[in-house]
Motif scaffolding. Sequence first.
Motif, PDB file in Angstrom:
ATOM      1  N   ASP A  73       0.807  -1.219   0.000  1.00 54.00           N
ATOM      2  CA  ASP A  73       0.000   0.000   0.000  1.00 54.00           C
ATOM      3  C   ASP A  73       0.840   1.269   0.000  1.00 54.00           C
ATOM      4  O   ASP A  73       0.501   2.239  -0.678  1.00 54.00           O
ATOM      5  CB  ASP A  73      -0.938   0.017   1.199  1.00 54.00           C
ATOM      6  N   TRP A  74       1.945   1.297   0.746  1.00 54.18           N
ATOM      7  CA  TRP A  74       2.727   2.527   0.837  1.00 54.18           C
ATOM      8  C   TRP A  74       3.329   2.918  -0.501  1.00 54.18           C
ATOM      9  O   TRP A  74       3.524   4.100  -0.786  1.00 54.18           O
ATOM     10  CB  TRP A  74       3.813   2.415   1.906  1.00 54.18           C
ATOM     11  N   LEU A  75       3.599   1.939  -1.354  1.00 57.53           N
ATOM     12  CA  LEU A  75       4.148   2.234  -2.679  1.00 57.53           C
ATOM     13  C   LEU A  75       3.115   2.958  -3.542  1.00 57.53           C
ATOM     14  O   LEU A  75       3.467   3.848  -4.317  1.00 57.53           O
ATOM     15  CB  LEU A  75       4.616   0.945  -3.348  1.00 57.53           C
ATOM     16  N   LEU A  76       1.858   2.614  -3.380  1.00 56.60           N
ATOM     17  CA  LEU A  76       0.784   3.319  -4.085  1.00 56.60           C
ATOM     18  C   LEU A  76       0.738   4.776  -3.641  1.00 56.60           C
ATOM     19  O   LEU A  76       0.645   5.679  -4.476  1.00 56.60           O
ATOM     20  CB  LEU A  76      -0.563   2.642  -3.818  1.00 56.60           C
ATOM     21  N   TYR A  77       0.822   5.012  -2.350  1.00 63.47           N
ATOM     22  CA  TYR A  77       0.757   6.379  -1.833  1.00 63.47           C
ATOM     23  C   TYR A  77       1.960   7.203  -2.274  1.00 63.47           C
ATOM     24  O   TYR A  77       1.822   8.386  -2.605  1.00 63.47           O
ATOM     25  CB  TYR A  77       0.634   6.366  -0.314  1.00 63.47           C
ATOM     26  N   VAL A  78       3.121   6.584  -2.284  1.00 67.05           N
ATOM     27  CA  VAL A  78       4.317   7.277  -2.768  1.00 67.05           C
ATOM     28  C   VAL A  78       4.159   7.622  -4.248  1.00 67.05           C
ATOM     29  O   VAL A  78       4.470   8.736  -4.680  1.00 67.05           O
ATOM     30  CB  VAL A  78       5.591   6.419  -2.530  1.00 67.05           C
ATOM     31  N   GLY A  79       3.650   6.694  -5.030  1.00 66.09           N
ATOM     32  CA  GLY A  79       3.425   6.933  -6.450  1.00 66.09           C
ATOM     33  C   GLY A  79       2.437   8.056  -6.694  1.00 66.09           C
ATOM     34  O   GLY A  79       2.641   8.898  -7.564  1.00 66.09           O
ATOM     35  N   ILE A  80       1.359   8.081  -5.912  1.00 60.52           N
ATOM     36  CA  ILE A  80       0.368   9.151  -6.061  1.00 60.52           C
ATOM     37  C   ILE A  80       0.980  10.496  -5.692  1.00 60.52           C
ATOM     38  O   ILE A  80       0.758  11.504  -6.384  1.00 60.52           O
ATOM     39  CB  ILE A  80      -0.881   8.850  -5.211  1.00 60.52           C
ATOM     40  N   ALA A  81       1.758  10.541  -4.616  1.00 58.23           N
ATOM     41  CA  ALA A  81       2.397  11.791  -4.197  1.00 58.23           C
ATOM     42  C   ALA A  81       3.364  12.292  -5.268  1.00 58.23           C
ATOM     43  O   ALA A  81       3.387  13.496  -5.587  1.00 58.23           O
ATOM     44  CB  ALA A  81       3.122  11.591  -2.873  1.00 58.23           C
ATOM     45  N   ILE A  82       4.159  11.395  -5.836  1.00 55.49           N
ATOM     46  CA  ILE A  82       5.098  11.792  -6.888  1.00 55.49           C
ATOM     47  C   ILE A  82       4.329  12.241  -8.132  1.00 55.49           C
ATOM     48  O   ILE A  82       4.709  13.219  -8.778  1.00 55.49           O
ATOM     49  CB  ILE A  82       6.067  10.639  -7.220  1.00 55.49           C
ATOM     50  N   PHE A  83       3.248  11.565  -8.458  1.00 52.78           N
ATOM     51  CA  PHE A  83       2.419  11.926  -9.610  1.00 52.78           C
ATOM     52  C   PHE A  83       1.863  13.340  -9.448  1.00 52.78           C
ATOM     53  O   PHE A  83       1.945  14.161 -10.373  1.00 52.78           O
ATOM     54  CB  PHE A  83       1.273  10.917  -9.757  1.00 52.78           C
ATOM     55  N   ILE A  84       1.321  13.638  -8.280  1.00 53.13           N
ATOM     56  CA  ILE A  84       0.781  14.975  -8.021  1.00 53.13           C
ATOM     57  C   ILE A  84       1.899  16.009  -8.031  1.00 53.13           C
ATOM     58  O   ILE A  84       1.754  17.086  -8.612  1.00 53.13           O
ATOM     59  CB  ILE A  84       0.008  14.987  -6.687  1.00 53.13           C
ATOM     60  N   GLY A  85       3.026  15.679  -7.409  1.00 55.23           N
ATOM     61  CA  GLY A  85       4.168  16.594  -7.399  1.00 55.23           C
ATOM     62  C   GLY A  85       4.676  16.887  -8.799  1.00 55.23           C
ATOM     63  O   GLY A  85       4.971  18.053  -9.135  1.00 55.23           O
ATOM     64  N   LEU A  86       4.768  15.879  -9.630  1.00 50.56           N
ATOM     65  CA  LEU A  86       5.228  16.069 -11.004  1.00 50.56           C
ATOM     66  C   LEU A  86       4.229  16.907 -11.793  1.00 50.56           C
ATOM     67  O   LEU A  86       4.622  17.756 -12.601  1.00 50.56           O
ATOM     68  CB  LEU A  86       5.448  14.716 -11.688  1.00 50.56           C
ATOM     69  N   THR A  87       2.944  16.695 -11.565  1.00 49.17           N
ATOM     70  CA  THR A  87       1.925  17.488 -12.251  1.00 49.17           C
ATOM     71  C   THR A  87       2.025  18.952 -11.868  1.00 49.17           C
ATOM     72  O   THR A  87       1.979  19.840 -12.729  1.00 49.17           O
ATOM     73  CB  THR A  87       0.510  16.950 -11.925  1.00 49.17           C
ATOM     74  N   VAL A  88       2.186  19.233 -10.580  1.00 45.00           N
ATOM     75  CA  VAL A  88       2.337  20.620 -10.119  1.00 45.00           C
ATOM     76  C   VAL A  88       3.599  21.232 -10.716  1.00 45.00           C
ATOM     77  O   VAL A  88       3.582  22.366 -11.214  1.00 45.00           O
ATOM     78  CB  VAL A  88       2.349  20.687  -8.578  1.00 45.00           C
ATOM     79  N   PHE A  89       4.719  20.488 -10.685  1.00 45.65           N
ATOM     80  CA  PHE A  89       5.965  20.977 -11.285  1.00 45.65           C
ATOM     81  C   PHE A  89       5.768  21.303 -12.754  1.00 45.65           C
ATOM     82  O   PHE A  89       6.185  22.358 -13.226  1.00 45.65           O
ATOM     83  CB  PHE A  89       7.081  19.945 -11.125  1.00 45.65           C
ATOM     84  N   MET A  90       5.124  20.402 -13.486  1.00 49.73           N
ATOM     85  CA  MET A  90       4.926  20.577 -14.919  1.00 49.73           C
ATOM     86  C   MET A  90       4.102  21.827 -15.196  1.00 49.73           C
ATOM     87  O   MET A  90       4.449  22.624 -16.077  1.00 49.73           O
ATOM     88  CB  MET A  90       4.231  19.353 -15.505  1.00 49.73           C
ATOM     89  N   LEU A  91       3.039  22.035 -14.461  1.00 49.58           N
ATOM     90  CA  LEU A  91       2.190  23.201 -14.681  1.00 49.58           C
ATOM     91  C   LEU A  91       2.927  24.503 -14.372  1.00 49.58           C
ATOM     92  O   LEU A  91       2.815  25.477 -15.114  1.00 49.58           O
ATOM     93  CB  LEU A  91       0.922  23.094 -13.833  1.00 49.58           C
TER      94      LEU A  91
END
Length: 102
Positions: A73-91
Amino acid sequence: MIGLIIIIILFIVMGIFLINGKGSFLIAGYNTMSEEEKAKYDTVALCKFMGKMMFAFAFIMVFWLISEVYSIDWLLYVGIAIFIGLTVFMLIYMNTGNRFKK
């Protein structure tokens, strides 16, 4: 799980298409601009950046896939956090500094 694999493959294919400087019609916002507005932007640089982002998103989704296969489960949460972080960075990166303007 099969749906996630299909999405990962789709992102990789779109990344290959974009990194070659083609596929600007796939970029939301850019595809709705008038020709005069599009002429103000470096289309190839924008496509290459978005291609790199597609590869990064596909790589992050592999975390989700591994999380599902091995029930980590923690790997899913880490992936979601990185996904959101990358999206914010990209924007922020795309919309500041006129990086893709000619």
